[in-house]
Write a protein that holds these residues in place. Structure first.
Motif, mmCIF file in Angstrom:
data_model
loop_
_atom_site.group_PDB
_atom_site.id
_atom_site.type_symbol
_atom_site.label_atom_id
_atom_site.label_comp_id
_atom_site.label_asym_id
_atom_site.label_seq_id
_atom_site.Cartn_x
_atom_site.Cartn_y
_atom_site.Cartn_z
ATOM 1 N N UNK A 236 -7.564 6.911 -2.809
ATOM 2 C CA UNK A 236 -8.511 7.217 -1.735
ATOM 3 C C UNK A 236 -8.685 8.727 -1.646
ATOM 4 N N UNK A 237 -9.923 9.155 -1.338
ATOM 5 C CA UNK A 237 -10.199 10.576 -1.116
ATOM 6 C C UNK A 237 -10.675 10.766 0.318
ATOM 7 N N UNK A 238 -10.051 11.703 1.022
ATOM 8 C CA UNK A 238 -10.552 12.161 2.319
ATOM 9 C C UNK A 238 -11.298 13.459 2.046
ATOM 10 N N UNK A 239 -12.617 13.435 2.169
ATOM 11 C CA UNK A 239 -13.454 14.533 1.687
ATOM 12 C C UNK A 239 -14.212 15.205 2.826
ATOM 13 N N UNK A 240 -13.916 16.492 3.025
ATOM 14 C CA UNK A 240 -14.629 17.268 4.040
ATOM 15 C C UNK A 240 -16.027 17.611 3.524
ATOM 16 N N UNK A 241 -16.996 17.651 4.423
ATOM 17 C CA UNK A 241 -18.374 17.942 4.025
ATOM 18 C C UNK A 241 -18.542 19.413 3.664
ATOM 19 N N UNK A 242 -17.921 20.307 4.431
ATOM 20 C CA UNK A 242 -18.083 21.744 4.214
ATOM 21 C C UNK A 242 -16.956 22.271 3.334
ATOM 22 N N UNK A 243 -17.317 22.744 2.132
ATOM 23 C CA UNK A 243 -16.357 23.314 1.195
ATOM 24 C C UNK A 243 -16.896 24.650 0.691
ATOM 25 N N UNK A 244 -16.031 25.534 0.196
ATOM 26 C CA UNK A 244 -16.482 26.880 -0.171
ATOM 27 C C UNK A 244 -17.356 26.952 -1.424
ATOM 28 N N UNK A 245 -17.194 26.016 -2.369
ATOM 29 C CA UNK A 245 -17.957 26.109 -3.617
ATOM 30 C C UNK A 245 -19.011 25.009 -3.734
ATOM 31 N N UNK B 157 0.804 -1.224 0.000
ATOM 32 C CA UNK B 157 0.000 0.000 0.000
ATOM 33 C C UNK B 157 0.835 1.272 0.000
ATOM 34 N N UNK B 158 2.127 1.135 0.251
ATOM 35 C CA UNK B 158 2.972 2.331 0.286
ATOM 36 C C UNK B 158 3.009 2.987 -1.089
ATOM 37 N N UNK B 159 3.112 4.295 -1.088
ATOM 38 C CA UNK B 159 3.038 5.120 -2.299
ATOM 39 C C UNK B 159 1.624 5.211 -2.853
ATOM 40 N N UNK B 160 0.624 4.719 -2.096
ATOM 41 C CA UNK B 160 -0.765 4.927 -2.515
ATOM 42 C C UNK B 160 -1.053 6.420 -2.564
ATOM 43 N N UNK B 161 -1.903 6.811 -3.491
ATOM 44 C CA UNK B 161 -2.177 8.225 -3.749
ATOM 45 C C UNK B 161 -3.443 8.653 -3.006
ATOM 46 N N UNK B 162 -3.291 9.560 -2.041
ATOM 47 C CA UNK B 162 -4.416 10.049 -1.241
ATOM 48 C C UNK B 162 -4.715 11.495 -1.626
ATOM 49 N N UNK B 163 -5.976 11.772 -1.953
ATOM 50 C CA UNK B 163 -6.397 13.151 -2.224
ATOM 51 C C UNK B 163 -7.148 13.679 -1.004
ATOM 52 N N UNK B 164 -6.605 14.746 -0.401
ATOM 53 C CA UNK B 164 -7.221 15.374 0.771
ATOM 54 C C UNK B 164 -7.983 16.607 0.300
#
Length: 344
Positions: free
Chosen positions: A91-100, A42-49
Protein backbone atom coordinates in the motif's frame (compact mmCIF):
# COMPACT_ATOMS: atom_id res chain seq x y z
CA UNK A 1 -29.22 19.20 18.32
CA UNK A 2 -28.31 22.15 16.09
CA UNK A 3 -30.22 20.73 13.12
CA UNK A 4 -33.19 19.84 15.26
CA UNK A 5 -33.29 23.29 16.85
CA UNK A 6 -32.97 25.02 13.50
CA UNK A 7 -35.75 23.03 11.92
CA UNK A 8 -38.06 22.41 14.86
CA UNK A 9 -40.40 25.28 14.03
CA UNK A 10 -40.97 24.04 10.48
CA UNK A 11 -41.30 20.31 11.19
CA UNK A 12 -44.73 18.78 10.73
CA UNK A 13 -45.81 15.83 12.83
CA UNK A 14 -44.65 13.19 10.32
CA UNK A 15 -41.19 14.76 9.94
CA UNK A 16 -40.82 15.09 13.69
CA UNK A 17 -41.78 11.45 14.14
CA UNK A 18 -39.21 10.35 11.52
CA UNK A 19 -36.48 12.37 13.23
CA UNK A 20 -37.30 10.87 16.61
CA UNK A 21 -37.26 7.39 15.08
CA UNK A 22 -33.80 8.05 13.61
CA UNK A 23 -32.52 9.27 16.97
CA UNK A 24 -33.93 6.19 18.68
CA UNK A 25 -32.21 3.98 16.11
CA UNK A 26 -28.78 5.51 16.75
CA UNK A 27 -29.28 5.29 20.52
CA UNK A 28 -30.19 1.61 20.21
CA UNK A 29 -26.81 0.93 18.60
CA UNK A 30 -25.09 1.85 21.85
CA UNK A 31 -21.57 3.19 22.09
CA UNK A 32 -19.28 2.57 19.12
CA UNK A 33 -16.05 0.66 19.66
CA UNK A 34 -13.36 2.54 17.77
CA UNK A 35 -10.61 0.01 18.50
CA UNK A 36 -9.21 -1.49 15.30
CA UNK A 37 -6.70 -4.30 15.00
CA UNK A 38 -4.72 -5.58 12.05
CA UNK A 39 -5.34 -9.29 11.48
CA UNK A 40 -2.43 -11.73 11.49
CA UNK A 41 -2.79 -12.14 7.71
CA UNK A 42 -1.97 -8.46 7.22
CA UNK A 43 0.79 -7.99 9.76
CA UNK A 44 4.20 -7.22 8.26
CA UNK A 45 2.45 -5.69 5.24
CA UNK A 46 4.75 -3.20 3.53
CA UNK A 47 3.49 0.41 3.56
CA UNK A 48 5.25 3.15 1.57
CA UNK A 49 4.63 6.63 3.01
CA UNK A 50 5.29 9.43 0.49
CA UNK A 51 5.30 12.89 2.08
CA UNK A 52 7.83 15.74 2.00
CA UNK A 53 7.11 16.53 5.66
CA UNK A 54 9.36 14.33 7.80
CA UNK A 55 7.24 14.88 10.90
CA UNK A 56 4.15 13.62 9.09
CA UNK A 57 6.08 10.55 7.95
CA UNK A 58 7.33 9.84 11.47
CA UNK A 59 3.83 10.14 12.96
CA UNK A 60 2.31 7.85 10.32
CA UNK A 61 5.14 5.35 10.63
CA UNK A 62 4.80 5.25 14.42
CA UNK A 63 1.03 4.72 14.31
CA UNK A 64 1.19 2.00 11.68
CA UNK A 65 4.22 0.24 13.18
CA UNK A 66 2.33 -0.15 16.45
CA UNK A 67 -0.16 -2.28 14.49
CA UNK A 68 2.57 -4.62 13.23
CA UNK A 69 2.88 -3.00 9.80
CA UNK A 70 6.25 -2.39 8.13
CA UNK A 71 6.80 1.14 6.83
CA UNK A 72 9.13 2.76 4.32
CA UNK A 73 9.31 6.49 3.65
CA UNK A 74 10.00 8.66 0.62
CA UNK A 75 10.22 12.45 0.86
CA UNK A 76 9.81 13.12 -2.86
CA UNK A 77 8.35 11.55 -5.99
CA UNK A 78 11.58 10.26 -7.53
CA UNK A 79 12.53 8.45 -4.32
CA UNK A 80 9.04 6.93 -4.25
CA UNK A 81 9.53 5.61 -7.80
CA UNK A 82 12.87 4.08 -6.77
CA UNK A 83 11.28 2.41 -3.73
CA UNK A 84 8.48 0.91 -5.83
CA UNK A 85 11.04 -0.31 -8.39
CA UNK A 86 13.00 -2.08 -5.64
CA UNK A 87 9.92 -3.80 -4.29
CA UNK A 88 6.20 -3.30 -4.75
CA UNK A 89 4.69 -2.18 -1.44
CA UNK A 90 1.34 -3.55 -0.32
CA UNK A 91 0.00 0.00 0.00
CA UNK A 92 1.13 3.57 -0.71
CA UNK A 93 0.04 6.58 1.34
CA UNK A 94 0.68 9.37 -1.15
CA UNK A 95 0.61 13.09 -0.37
CA UNK A 96 -0.64 15.33 -3.18
CA UNK A 97 1.95 18.09 -2.65
CA UNK A 98 5.55 16.97 -3.24
CA UNK A 99 8.69 19.00 -4.05
CA UNK A 100 9.49 17.44 -7.45
CA UNK A 101 6.53 15.52 -8.89
CA UNK A 102 3.05 16.26 -7.59
CA UNK A 103 1.13 13.33 -6.17
CA UNK A 104 -1.39 13.19 -9.02
CA UNK A 105 1.35 12.91 -11.65
CA UNK A 106 3.07 10.27 -9.54
CA UNK A 107 -0.19 8.34 -9.32
CA UNK A 108 -0.42 8.40 -13.14
CA UNK A 109 3.12 6.98 -13.36
CA UNK A 110 2.25 4.15 -10.98
CA UNK A 111 -0.92 3.33 -12.89
CA UNK A 112 0.97 2.98 -16.17
CA UNK A 113 2.57 -0.21 -14.81
CA UNK A 114 0.36 -1.35 -11.95
CA UNK A 115 -3.39 -1.71 -11.48
CA UNK A 116 -5.08 -0.56 -8.29
CA UNK A 117 -5.36 -4.21 -7.22
CA UNK A 118 -1.62 -4.74 -7.67
CA UNK A 119 -0.56 -1.45 -6.10
CA UNK A 120 -3.23 0.23 -3.92
CA UNK A 121 -2.77 3.96 -3.33
CA UNK A 122 -4.51 6.14 -0.74
CA UNK A 123 -4.14 9.84 -1.52
CA UNK A 124 -3.52 12.19 1.40
CA UNK A 125 -4.25 15.91 1.10
CA UNK A 126 -5.48 19.01 2.88
CA UNK A 127 -7.78 19.58 -0.10
CA UNK A 128 -11.06 18.08 1.01
CA UNK A 129 -13.43 19.31 -1.70
CA UNK A 130 -15.47 16.92 -3.83
CA UNK A 131 -13.61 17.78 -7.06
CA UNK A 132 -10.20 16.96 -5.57
CA UNK A 133 -11.39 13.64 -4.17
CA UNK A 134 -13.13 12.72 -7.44
CA UNK A 135 -9.99 13.56 -9.44
CA UNK A 136 -7.85 11.27 -7.27
CA UNK A 137 -10.30 8.38 -7.56
CA UNK A 138 -10.58 8.97 -11.32
CA UNK A 139 -6.79 8.73 -11.70
CA UNK A 140 -6.73 5.38 -9.91
CA UNK A 141 -6.50 6.05 -6.18
CA UNK A 142 -8.24 3.42 -4.10
CA UNK A 143 -9.18 5.86 -1.35
CA UNK A 144 -8.66 9.38 -0.03
CA UNK A 145 -7.61 10.73 3.38
CA UNK A 146 -8.12 14.40 4.26
CA UNK A 147 -5.70 16.30 6.48
CA UNK A 148 -5.50 16.67 9.42
CA UNK A 149 -5.53 12.90 9.70
CA UNK A 150 -7.82 11.14 12.13
CA UNK A 151 -6.01 8.13 13.59
CA UNK A 152 -9.08 5.88 13.61
CA UNK A 153 -10.08 6.72 10.04
CA UNK A 154 -6.46 6.32 8.91
CA UNK A 155 -6.21 2.83 10.35
CA UNK A 156 -9.67 1.84 9.11
CA UNK A 157 -8.83 2.82 5.53
CA UNK A 158 -5.38 1.23 5.64
CA UNK A 159 -6.84 -2.05 6.93
CA UNK A 160 -9.62 -1.92 4.32
CA UNK A 161 -7.14 -1.44 1.45
CA UNK A 162 -4.81 -4.17 2.71
CA UNK A 163 -7.71 -6.61 3.18
CA UNK A 164 -8.96 -5.91 -0.33
CA UNK A 165 -5.51 -6.59 -1.77
CA UNK A 166 -5.08 -9.74 0.33
CA UNK A 167 -8.42 -11.23 -0.71
CA UNK A 168 -7.92 -10.30 -4.38
CA UNK A 169 -4.54 -12.07 -4.35
CA UNK A 170 -6.03 -15.07 -2.58
CA UNK A 171 -8.86 -15.13 -5.10
CA UNK A 172 -6.36 -15.11 -7.97
CA UNK A 173 -4.38 -17.92 -6.33
CA UNK A 174 -7.55 -20.01 -6.11
CA UNK A 175 -8.39 -19.27 -9.75
CA UNK A 176 -4.88 -20.35 -10.75
CA UNK A 177 -5.17 -23.52 -8.69
CA UNK A 178 -8.50 -24.38 -10.29
CA UNK A 179 -7.03 -23.72 -13.73
CA UNK A 180 -4.12 -26.06 -12.99
CA UNK A 181 -6.49 -28.74 -11.72
CA UNK A 182 -8.66 -28.40 -14.83
CA UNK A 183 -5.78 -28.53 -17.33
CA UNK A 184 -3.08 -30.67 -15.73
CA UNK A 185 -2.71 -34.40 -15.29
CA UNK A 186 -2.57 -34.83 -11.53
CA UNK A 187 0.11 -37.53 -11.49
CA UNK A 188 2.58 -36.37 -14.13
CA UNK A 189 2.09 -32.59 -14.07
CA UNK A 190 1.79 -32.29 -17.86
CA UNK A 191 -1.37 -31.40 -19.80
CA UNK A 192 -4.38 -33.68 -19.48
CA UNK A 193 -6.61 -35.25 -22.12
CA UNK A 194 -9.00 -32.30 -22.26
CA UNK A 195 -6.27 -29.77 -23.05
CA UNK A 196 -4.70 -32.01 -25.70
CA UNK A 197 -7.91 -32.47 -27.66
CA UNK A 198 -8.82 -28.79 -27.26
CA UNK A 199 -5.35 -27.98 -28.63
CA UNK A 200 -5.94 -30.36 -31.53
CA UNK A 201 -9.16 -28.55 -32.39
CA UNK A 202 -7.41 -25.17 -32.14
CA UNK A 203 -4.60 -26.39 -34.41
CA UNK A 204 -7.16 -27.33 -37.07
CA UNK A 205 -8.83 -23.93 -36.74
CA UNK A 206 -5.44 -22.23 -37.17
CA UNK A 207 -4.79 -24.42 -40.21
CA UNK A 208 -8.12 -23.41 -41.78
CA UNK A 209 -7.35 -19.74 -41.11
CA UNK A 210 -3.91 -20.05 -42.69
CA UNK A 211 -2.05 -19.28 -39.45
CA UNK A 212 -0.04 -22.51 -39.72
CA UNK A 213 0.93 -24.67 -42.69
CA UNK A 214 0.28 -28.01 -41.02
CA UNK A 215 1.09 -30.20 -38.03
CA UNK A 216 1.73 -33.79 -36.99
CA UNK A 217 0.19 -36.00 -34.32
CA UNK A 218 2.43 -38.33 -32.31
CA UNK A 219 0.85 -41.03 -30.14
CA UNK A 220 3.06 -42.77 -27.56
CA UNK A 221 2.67 -45.81 -25.34
CA UNK A 222 5.12 -47.20 -22.74
CA UNK A 223 6.10 -50.77 -23.64
CA UNK A 224 5.16 -53.59 -21.25
CA UNK A 225 3.81 -51.14 -18.70
CA UNK A 226 1.61 -53.82 -17.11
CA UNK A 227 4.76 -55.78 -16.29
CA UNK A 228 6.16 -52.70 -14.53
CA UNK A 229 3.05 -52.48 -12.33
CA UNK A 230 3.06 -56.23 -11.66
CA UNK A 231 6.75 -56.25 -10.75
CA UNK A 232 7.17 -53.00 -8.80
CA UNK A 233 3.59 -52.19 -7.82
CA UNK A 234 1.61 -49.11 -8.75
CA UNK A 235 4.12 -46.92 -6.94
CA UNK A 236 6.82 -48.07 -9.34
CA UNK A 237 4.45 -47.59 -12.26
CA UNK A 238 3.72 -44.04 -11.13
CA UNK A 239 7.45 -43.24 -11.01
CA UNK A 240 7.86 -44.54 -14.56
CA UNK A 241 4.94 -42.41 -15.78
CA UNK A 242 6.33 -39.29 -14.12
CA UNK A 243 9.80 -39.90 -15.51
CA UNK A 244 8.47 -40.50 -19.02
CA UNK A 245 6.27 -37.39 -18.85
CA UNK A 246 9.28 -35.38 -17.70
CA UNK A 247 11.26 -36.50 -20.75
CA UNK A 248 8.38 -35.54 -23.04
CA UNK A 249 8.02 -32.14 -21.41
CA UNK A 250 11.73 -31.40 -21.77
CA UNK A 251 12.00 -32.33 -25.45
CA UNK A 252 8.56 -31.40 -26.80
CA UNK A 253 8.45 -27.66 -26.16
CA UNK A 254 6.28 -24.77 -27.38
CA UNK A 255 4.70 -24.25 -29.81
CA UNK A 256 4.29 -28.04 -29.65
CA UNK A 257 1.93 -29.53 -27.07
CA UNK A 258 2.14 -32.84 -25.21
CA UNK A 259 -0.07 -34.48 -22.60
CA UNK A 260 -1.24 -37.71 -21.02
CA UNK A 261 -4.51 -38.97 -22.47
CA UNK A 262 -4.95 -42.04 -20.25
CA UNK A 263 -3.03 -44.85 -18.53
CA UNK A 264 0.39 -45.13 -20.18
CA UNK A 265 -0.80 -43.35 -23.34
CA UNK A 266 0.43 -39.91 -24.37
CA UNK A 267 -0.24 -37.66 -27.35
CA UNK A 268 1.78 -34.80 -28.80
CA UNK A 269 0.85 -32.18 -31.39
CA UNK A 270 3.94 -31.14 -33.35
CA UNK A 271 3.78 -27.95 -35.40
CA UNK A 272 5.79 -29.61 -38.13
CA UNK A 273 5.06 -31.91 -41.09
CA UNK A 274 8.61 -32.38 -42.40
CA UNK A 275 9.34 -36.09 -41.82
CA UNK A 276 13.06 -35.53 -41.34
CA UNK A 277 12.51 -33.01 -38.54
CA UNK A 278 9.84 -35.18 -36.91
CA UNK A 279 12.14 -38.21 -37.18
CA UNK A 280 14.97 -36.32 -35.50
CA UNK A 281 12.74 -35.31 -32.60
CA UNK A 282 11.49 -38.88 -32.20
CA UNK A 283 15.04 -40.27 -32.25
CA UNK A 284 16.13 -37.79 -29.57
CA UNK A 285 13.15 -38.75 -27.47
CA UNK A 286 13.82 -42.50 -27.80
CA UNK A 287 17.48 -42.01 -26.93
CA UNK A 288 16.61 -39.96 -23.84
CA UNK A 289 13.98 -42.40 -22.54
CA UNK A 290 15.83 -45.66 -23.21
CA UNK A 291 19.07 -44.40 -21.63
CA UNK A 292 17.39 -43.27 -18.42
CA UNK A 293 17.46 -45.39 -15.28
CA UNK A 294 14.59 -44.84 -12.84
CA UNK A 295 15.38 -45.46 -9.17
CA UNK A 296 12.49 -46.84 -7.14
CA UNK A 297 12.94 -48.31 -3.66
CA UNK A 298 16.39 -49.62 -4.52
CA UNK A 299 15.30 -50.98 -7.89
CA UNK A 300 16.67 -49.81 -11.23
CA UNK A 301 13.90 -49.59 -13.82
CA UNK A 302 14.41 -49.03 -17.54
CA UNK A 303 11.63 -48.76 -20.11
CA UNK A 304 11.10 -48.26 -23.82
CA UNK A 305 8.12 -46.92 -25.72
CA UNK A 306 6.40 -47.24 -29.07
CA UNK A 307 4.82 -44.52 -31.15
CA UNK A 308 2.98 -43.61 -34.32
CA UNK A 309 2.93 -40.40 -36.36
CA UNK A 310 0.43 -38.91 -38.80
CA UNK A 311 0.17 -35.42 -40.28
CA UNK A 312 -2.30 -33.05 -41.89
CA UNK A 313 -1.03 -33.86 -45.38
CA UNK A 314 -2.87 -37.17 -44.95
CA UNK A 315 -6.13 -35.96 -43.43
CA UNK A 316 -7.99 -32.79 -42.43
CA UNK A 317 -10.11 -34.64 -39.88
CA UNK A 318 -8.98 -34.71 -36.23
CA UNK A 319 -10.37 -38.15 -35.37
CA UNK A 320 -8.98 -39.65 -38.56
CA UNK A 321 -5.56 -38.13 -37.86
CA UNK A 322 -5.44 -39.59 -34.34
CA UNK A 323 -6.67 -42.97 -35.62
CA UNK A 324 -3.90 -43.07 -38.25
CA UNK A 325 -1.29 -42.32 -35.58
CA UNK A 326 -2.81 -45.04 -33.35
CA UNK A 327 -2.70 -47.58 -36.19
CA UNK A 328 1.01 -46.87 -36.65
CA UNK A 329 1.54 -47.15 -32.90
CA UNK A 330 0.02 -50.65 -33.02
CA UNK A 331 2.22 -51.46 -36.04
CA UNK A 332 5.24 -50.41 -33.96
CA UNK A 333 4.22 -52.77 -31.16
CA UNK A 334 3.61 -55.64 -33.58
CA UNK A 335 7.04 -55.03 -35.12
CA UNK A 336 8.84 -55.55 -31.81
CA UNK A 337 8.21 -52.32 -29.86
CA UNK A 338 10.84 -49.69 -28.96
CA UNK A 339 10.24 -47.83 -32.22
CA UNK A 340 8.14 -45.11 -33.85
CA UNK A 341 6.34 -45.68 -37.14
CA UNK A 342 5.99 -42.52 -39.22
CA UNK A 343 4.24 -43.85 -42.31
CA UNK A 344 2.82 -47.01 -43.79
Amino acid sequence: DYIRGALSENLDKDSSSQLESAEALFKSLGSIDYSLEVSDNLKDSDILIVDDNKTNCEVLERRLSLQGLTCRTAYDGNTAIEEVTKKNPDLILLDVILPDINGLELLKIFREKHTSDELPVIMVSAFNDVDSIAKCIQLGAQDYLPKPLNGTILLAKVISSLERKFFREREQELVNELHIQATTDQLTGIYNRRVIFDSLEKAYNDLDLGKIKGFSVLTLDIDFFKNVNDTYGHGGGDEVLKSFAGNLNELITEPNVVGRIGGEEFLAILMETDLQKVTKLCDNLRQEVTSKVIDYEGNKIKVTFSGGVSNTNESRNASDLVNKADERLYDAKKSGRDRIVLSN
